[in-house]
Design a protein around this motif. Structure first.
Motif, PDB file in Angstrom:
ATOM      1  N   GLN A 115     -95.932  24.828 -37.112  1.00 20.80           N
ATOM      2  CA  GLN A 115     -96.478  26.079 -36.599  1.00 20.80           C
ATOM      3  C   GLN A 115     -97.859  25.862 -35.987  1.00 20.80           C
ATOM      4  N   ALA A 116     -98.668  25.027 -36.622  1.00 20.40           N
ATOM      5  CA  ALA A 116    -100.012  24.763 -36.092  1.00 20.40           C
ATOM      6  C   ALA A 116     -99.931  24.083 -34.730  1.00 20.40           C
ATOM      7  N   LEU A 117     -98.996  23.180 -34.564  1.00 16.81           N
ATOM      8  CA  LEU A 117     -98.853  22.508 -33.267  1.00 16.81           C
ATOM      9  C   LEU A 117     -98.294  23.461 -32.212  1.00 16.81           C
ATOM     10  N   ASP A 122    -104.880  20.958 -31.667  1.00 18.92           N
ATOM     11  CA  ASP A 122    -104.926  19.567 -31.260  1.00 18.92           C
ATOM     12  C   ASP A 122    -104.394  18.703 -32.401  1.00 18.92           C
ATOM     13  N   ILE A 123    -103.499  17.785 -32.091  1.00 18.56           N
ATOM     14  CA  ILE A 123    -102.866  16.979 -33.138  1.00 18.56           C
ATOM     15  C   ILE A 123    -103.874  16.086 -33.846  1.00 18.56           C
ATOM     16  N   GLU A 124    -104.883  15.601 -33.111  1.00 24.28           N
ATOM     17  CA  GLU A 124    -105.892  14.738 -33.750  1.00 24.28           C
ATOM     18  C   GLU A 124    -106.757  15.536 -34.712  1.00 24.28           C
ATOM     19  N   ALA A 125    -107.129  16.762 -34.324  1.00 24.48           N
ATOM     20  CA  ALA A 125    -107.932  17.606 -35.215  1.00 24.48           C
ATOM     21  C   ALA A 125    -107.126  17.992 -36.451  1.00 24.48           C
ATOM     22  N   LEU A 126    -105.853  18.300 -36.259  1.00 26.48           N
ATOM     23  CA  LEU A 126    -104.988  18.644 -37.383  1.00 26.48           C
ATOM     24  C   LEU A 126    -104.831  17.457 -38.327  1.00 26.48           C
ATOM     25  N   ALA A 127    -104.663  16.269 -37.760  1.00 28.12           N
ATOM     26  CA  ALA A 127    -104.527  15.062 -38.585  1.00 28.12           C
ATOM     27  C   ALA A 127    -105.806  14.804 -39.378  1.00 28.12           C
ATOM     28  N   ARG A 128    -106.966  15.003 -38.735  1.00 28.05           N
ATOM     29  CA  ARG A 128    -108.238  14.810 -39.444  1.00 28.05           C
ATOM     30  C   ARG A 128    -108.392  15.822 -40.570  1.00 28.05           C
ATOM     31  N   SER A 129    -107.988  17.069 -40.337  1.00 25.30           N
ATOM     32  CA  SER A 129    -108.139  18.087 -41.377  1.00 25.30           C
ATOM     33  C   SER A 129    -107.216  17.823 -42.566  1.00 25.30           C
ATOM     34  N   LEU A 130    -106.106  17.150 -42.329  1.00 26.99           N
ATOM     35  CA  LEU A 130    -105.171  16.832 -43.406  1.00 26.99           C
ATOM     36  C   LEU A 130    -105.380  15.430 -43.974  1.00 26.99           C
ATOM     37  N   ASN A 131    -106.364  14.698 -43.434  1.00 24.69           N
ATOM     38  CA  ASN A 131    -106.611  13.304 -43.833  1.00 24.69           C
ATOM     39  C   ASN A 131    -105.361  12.457 -43.664  1.00 24.69           C
ATOM     40  N   THR A 134    -102.318  10.575 -36.901  1.00 20.55           N
ATOM     41  CA  THR A 134    -101.659  11.420 -35.909  1.00 20.55           C
ATOM     42  C   THR A 134    -100.164  11.132 -35.850  1.00 20.55           C
ATOM     43  N   GLY A 135     -99.776   9.878 -36.025  1.00 20.26           N
ATOM     44  CA  GLY A 135     -98.363   9.535 -36.028  1.00 20.26           C
ATOM     45  C   GLY A 135     -97.633  10.171 -37.193  1.00 20.26           C
ATOM     46  N   GLU A 136     -98.284  10.188 -38.348  1.00 17.27           N
ATOM     47  CA  GLU A 136     -97.675  10.791 -39.531  1.00 17.27           C
ATOM     48  C   GLU A 136     -97.498  12.296 -39.332  1.00 17.27           C
ATOM     49  N   VAL A 137     -98.508  12.943 -38.759  1.00 14.63           N
ATOM     50  CA  VAL A 137     -98.417  14.384 -38.495  1.00 14.63           C
ATOM     51  C   VAL A 137     -97.300  14.664 -37.489  1.00 14.63           C
TER      52      VAL A 137
END
Length: 152
Positions: A115-117, A122-131, A134-137
């Protein structure tokens, strides 16, 4: 001269036959590689879900002892102040100061990656917020049926 034309036509037909055969071999190789990639993604996703389950159970087990009450009846979030004896009763005064810690439920921590995507995050910002990477997200959003994940 007719023989030369016939040989030239046969040579062109043979070259075209070789090109079509190479094209068919490349298509077969591409489909095989795509199938292997999908299998690898599925294995990686199962591994990530298992690691997620292990980290969630570890985080739950570390949260539970911190919320337990110690032997004196005070939880770790309470601070106990001992003062001089109370002049009226002769008993030592005990004052409790309770530090309120915000209780974070698991539902508040969870982020719906898909839903966030879709909302344009941004996938990089989302990945950073989830620690997470980007590939995993991206894999979670693409392959997982349950796209809600907690930050690490």
């Amino acid at each position: 001269m007719t023989v030369v034309y016939i040989l030239l036509a046969a040579l062109i037909c043979y070259a075209l036959l070789l090109l079509f055969r190479q094209q068919a071999d490349l298509k077969d190789r591409i489909t095989r590689l795509e199938r292997e990639k999908d299998e690898t993604e599925q294995i990686l996703l199962r591994f990530m879900e298992q690691v997620n389950g292990m980290t969630e159970s570890d985080s739950k087990s570390t949260l539970e002892p911190s919320l337990q009450v110690d032997a004196q009846g005070f939880s770790p979030s309470e601070q106990v102040l001992h003062s001089e004896t109370d002049p009226d009763t002769g008993q030592p005064e005990v004052k409790k100061i309770v530090h309120e810690e915000p209780v974070v439920t698991q539902e508040q921590e969870m982020t719906d990656v898909k839903q966030a995507l879709q909302e344009g995050t941004d996938i990089e910002a989302l990945a950073r917020s989830l620690n997470r990477g980007t590939g995993e997200v991206a894999l979670i959003a693409k392959l997982s049926h349950q796209t809600k994940v907690a930050p690490r």
